[in-house]
Design an enzyme around this catalytic site. Sequence first.
Site, PDB file in Angstrom:
ATOM      1  N   ASN A   1      -9.923  -0.104   0.166  1.00 54.37           N
ATOM      2  CA  ASN A   1      -8.627  -0.229   0.131  1.00 54.37           C
ATOM      3  C   ASN A   1      -8.001  -0.819  -1.223  1.00 54.37           C
ATOM      4  O   ASN A   1      -8.306  -1.843  -1.552  1.00 54.37           O
ATOM      5  CB  ASN A   1      -8.062  -1.203   1.397  1.00 54.37           C
ATOM      6  CG  ASN A   1      -6.435  -1.316   1.483  1.00 54.37           C
ATOM      7  OD1 ASN A   1      -5.875  -0.764   0.523  1.00 54.37           O
ATOM      8  ND2 ASN A   1      -6.144  -1.937   2.307  1.00 54.37           N
TER       9      ASN A   1
ATOM     10  N   HIS B   1      -3.631   6.723   3.391  1.00 51.61           N
ATOM     11  CA  HIS B   1      -3.677   5.598   2.697  1.00 51.61           C
ATOM     12  C   HIS B   1      -5.033   5.134   3.201  1.00 51.61           C
ATOM     13  O   HIS B   1      -5.232   5.187   4.346  1.00 51.61           O
ATOM     14  CB  HIS B   1      -2.714   4.495   2.931  1.00 51.61           C
ATOM     15  CG  HIS B   1      -3.185   3.063   2.902  1.00 51.61           C
ATOM     16  ND1 HIS B   1      -3.754   3.037   1.250  1.00 51.61           N
ATOM     17  CD2 HIS B   1      -3.370   2.002   3.067  1.00 51.61           C
ATOM     18  CE1 HIS B   1      -4.091   1.659   1.216  1.00 51.61           C
ATOM     19  NE2 HIS B   1      -3.755   1.085   2.322  1.00 51.61           N
TER      20      HIS B   1
ATOM     21  N   CYS C   1       0.870  -1.069   0.065  1.00 49.07           N
ATOM     22  CA  CYS C   1      -0.004   0.041  -0.153  1.00 49.07           C
ATOM     23  C   CYS C   1       0.893   1.275   0.014  1.00 49.07           C
ATOM     24  O   CYS C   1       0.437   2.504  -0.417  1.00 49.07           O
ATOM     25  CB  CYS C   1      -1.082   0.145   1.185  1.00 49.07           C
ATOM     26  SG  CYS C   1      -1.905  -1.339   1.286  1.00 49.07           S
TER      27      CYS C   1
HETATM   28  N1  ACO Z   1     -18.183  -9.137   9.265  1.00 52.38           N
HETATM   29  C1  ACO Z   1     -18.790  -9.553  10.421  1.00 52.38           C
HETATM   30  N2  ACO Z   1     -18.071  -9.897  11.347  1.00 52.38           N
HETATM   31  C2  ACO Z   1     -16.845  -9.898  10.971  1.00 52.38           C
HETATM   32  C3  ACO Z   1     -16.182  -9.668   9.760  1.00 52.38           C
HETATM   33  C4  ACO Z   1     -17.017  -9.260   8.906  1.00 52.38           C
HETATM   34  N3  ACO Z   1     -16.598  -9.021   7.502  1.00 52.38           N
HETATM   35  N4  ACO Z   1     -14.638 -10.173   9.939  1.00 52.38           N
HETATM   36  C5  ACO Z   1     -14.557 -10.338  11.094  1.00 52.38           C
HETATM   37  N5  ACO Z   1     -15.676 -10.345  11.789  1.00 52.38           N
HETATM   38  C6  ACO Z   1     -15.743 -11.089  13.496  1.00 52.38           C
HETATM   39  C7  ACO Z   1     -14.515 -11.456  13.671  1.00 52.38           C
HETATM   40  O1  ACO Z   1     -14.926 -12.849  13.385  1.00 52.38           O
HETATM   41  C8  ACO Z   1     -14.794 -11.354  15.185  1.00 52.38           C
HETATM   42  O2  ACO Z   1     -15.605 -12.202  15.833  1.00 52.38           O
HETATM   43  P1  ACO Z   1     -15.373 -12.884  17.142  1.00 52.38           P
HETATM   44  O3  ACO Z   1     -15.158 -11.565  18.013  1.00 52.38           O
HETATM   45  O4  ACO Z   1     -16.636 -13.605  17.134  1.00 52.38           O
HETATM   46  O5  ACO Z   1     -14.131 -13.685  16.974  1.00 52.38           O
HETATM   47  C9  ACO Z   1     -14.768  -9.831  15.225  1.00 52.38           C
HETATM   48  O6  ACO Z   1     -15.584  -9.656  14.112  1.00 52.38           O
HETATM   49  C10 ACO Z   1     -13.931  -8.706  15.482  1.00 52.38           C
HETATM   50  O7  ACO Z   1     -12.833  -9.176  14.670  1.00 52.38           O
HETATM   51  P2  ACO Z   1     -11.539  -8.149  14.563  1.00 52.38           P
HETATM   52  O8  ACO Z   1     -10.550  -8.878  13.419  1.00 52.38           O
HETATM   53  O9  ACO Z   1     -11.138  -8.155  15.746  1.00 52.38           O
HETATM   54  O10 ACO Z   1     -12.269  -6.925  13.958  1.00 52.38           O
HETATM   55  P3  ACO Z   1     -11.342  -5.635  13.817  1.00 52.38           P
HETATM   56  O11 ACO Z   1     -11.951  -4.676  14.658  1.00 52.38           O
HETATM   57  O12 ACO Z   1      -9.997  -5.562  14.307  1.00 52.38           O
HETATM   58  O13 ACO Z   1     -11.386  -5.211  12.264  1.00 52.38           O
HETATM   59  C11 ACO Z   1     -10.310  -5.111  10.253  1.00 52.38           C
HETATM   60  C12 ACO Z   1     -10.821  -6.085  11.422  1.00 52.38           C
HETATM   61  C13 ACO Z   1     -11.149  -4.324   9.763  1.00 52.38           C
HETATM   62  C14 ACO Z   1      -9.436  -6.124   9.485  1.00 52.38           C
HETATM   63  C15 ACO Z   1      -9.072  -4.433  11.183  1.00 52.38           C
HETATM   64  O14 ACO Z   1      -8.496  -5.116  11.942  1.00 52.38           O
HETATM   65  C16 ACO Z   1      -8.197  -3.681  10.227  1.00 52.38           C
HETATM   66  O15 ACO Z   1      -8.541  -2.969   9.359  1.00 52.38           O
HETATM   67  N6  ACO Z   1      -6.874  -3.684  10.049  1.00 52.38           N
HETATM   68  C17 ACO Z   1      -5.788  -3.470   9.165  1.00 52.38           C
HETATM   69  C18 ACO Z   1      -5.992  -3.846   7.923  1.00 52.38           C
HETATM   70  C19 ACO Z   1      -5.073  -3.083   6.899  1.00 52.38           C
HETATM   71  O16 ACO Z   1      -5.220  -1.954   6.873  1.00 52.38           O
HETATM   72  N7  ACO Z   1      -4.137  -3.854   6.246  1.00 52.38           N
HETATM   73  C20 ACO Z   1      -3.055  -3.146   5.835  1.00 52.38           C
HETATM   74  C21 ACO Z   1      -3.054  -2.861   4.429  1.00 52.38           C
HETATM   75  S1  ACO Z   1      -3.459  -3.871   3.087  1.00 52.38           S
HETATM   76  C22 ACO Z   1      -1.995  -3.861   1.786  1.00 52.38           C
HETATM   77  O17 ACO Z   1      -0.811  -3.381   2.311  1.00 52.38           O
HETATM   78  C23 ACO Z   1      -2.199  -4.536   0.522  1.00 52.38           C
END
Ligand code: ACO
Length: 329
Positions: free
Chosen positions: A286, A256, A117
Site C-alpha cells: 500500500n 487502491h 489513500c
Molecule cells: N503477522 C502475523 N500475525 C499478525 C500480523 C502479522 N504481520 N499482524 C497481525 N497479526 C495477528 C494479530 O495479532 C491477530 O492475532 P490474534 O488473533 O492472536 O489476536 C491475528 O493476526 C488477526 O489479526 P487481525 O488484525 O484480525 O487480521 P486481519 O485479518 O484483519 O488483517 C489487516 C489485518 C491486514 C491490517 C487488515 O485488517 C487490513 O488490511 N485492514 C485494512 C487496512 C487498510 O486498508 N488501511 C487503510 C488504508 S491506509 C491509508 O489510508 C494511509
Amino acid sequence: MKDKIDSVGIVGLGAYLPEKTLTNFDLEKIVDTSDEWIKTRTGISQRRIASPEMATSDLAVLAANSAIKNSGIKKEDIGLIIVATVTPDMMMPSTACFVQAKLGIKEAACYDLNAACSGFIFAVIAASQYIANNTYKYALVIGAEVLSRFVDWKDRSTCILFGDGAGACILGKVNEPGILSAHTGGDGTLAHLLKIPAGGSRLPMSHKALDDKLGFLKMEGNEIFKIAVRAMANAAEKALSKAGLSCKDVDCLIPHQANIRIIDATVKKLGISKDKVFLNIAEYGNMSAASTAVALCEAVAKGKIKKGDILVIVAFGGGLTWGAIVLKW
Ligand code: ACO
C-alpha cells in the site's frame, strides 16, 4: 461539483519506484510474522523502500519528469502542481513547492492535498476543475509517499502493509471525452481509525510523544476493512451512474492497492470480472496516495488499457475518505 467534467483528460503518465525491495522474508527477520500470513491476509509479497537521502519530493520529481516526457508537453506550460501525500518532506512548506523548484517550473501554483489513500483521486478532480475553467493549460498531479519513515518497524500489524513510491499525471484539455465523471466523499467521525497522532498542533512532537511512538501511523485495520469495501463499491457505482454507465460498461478497474481481500470483496460486490482489475499490490504493498497513480501508469504501460476503454479508478483512505473517477481512455 458538476456531475460531468467535459474535455479534460490525462495526457501523460509517469512513475518512480525506489530500487530497494523489502520482501516478506526480510520482514520475518524484523517482526514476528511470516510470508504466508502476509500473503494470505493482504496479497503483499514485497514493497519498495526509499533510500535514506530521498524525501517524498525526490520521488515525486522523478515520477513527474517521466510524466512530462510521456506527455510531450513543454514543462513551462504547466500552471499548477498538486502533490497528494500524507508523508510530506516537512510540515511546511508544501512538498509541491519543493517539486516546483526542482522541476524549474517558475511561478506555477503549487500545493499539497491530504486525503490519504484517496489523495490522487481528489487531486486529479481538483486539478481538472482548473483545466475545465481555463485557469491553467496543463496541471501536474502527483501521488507520492515515503511511508517507510512513518511506520513503526516493531509493529507487525502495520509495518508489513506499506511501501514507498510515486506516480504522476499531466492533465489537459482533450478532444475526446477524457474524464467522464467523479464521486468523492468522506466521514470525519471515523478519523480515529487511521492517524499519525503527534507532530501537529493537537500534539506537537516532544520527547514523550517520540517515546510513546506517536509519530508513527496507528490503524484499526479490522474496522477500516469493513468500511473500505462498502465505500469503494459505493464510490465506483455513484461515479459510473453520473456518467450514465454501469459496472457492465467497465473495461478496467484500478482500485487502491491496500489489501487483496478488500479488492476481491469490492470487485465481487460490483459484479466486475477479476480479469478487468489491475493489481500490483504483490510487488509494492500500500503506497497510499501513490498507489492508484502508479497502478494507472503501469496499467497503461502494460497495455491493459486500450483507446476507447472505460476506466474506473477508485480508492478509500484515512479520514476516512473515498473517491472514484470514470474516464474514457
Ligand atoms: N503477522 C502475523 N500475525 C499478525 C500480523 C502479522 N504481520 N499482524 C497481525 N497479526 C495477528 C494479530 O495479532 C491477530 O492475532 P490474534 O488473533 O492472536 O489476536 C491475528 O493476526 C488477526 O489479526 P487481525 O488484525 O484480525 O487480521 P486481519 O485479518 O484483519 O488483517 C489487516 C489485518 C491486514 C491490517 C487488515 O485488517 C487490513 O488490511 N485492514 C485494512 C487496512 C487498510 O486498508 N488501511 C487503510 C488504508 S491506509 C491509508 O489510508 C494511509
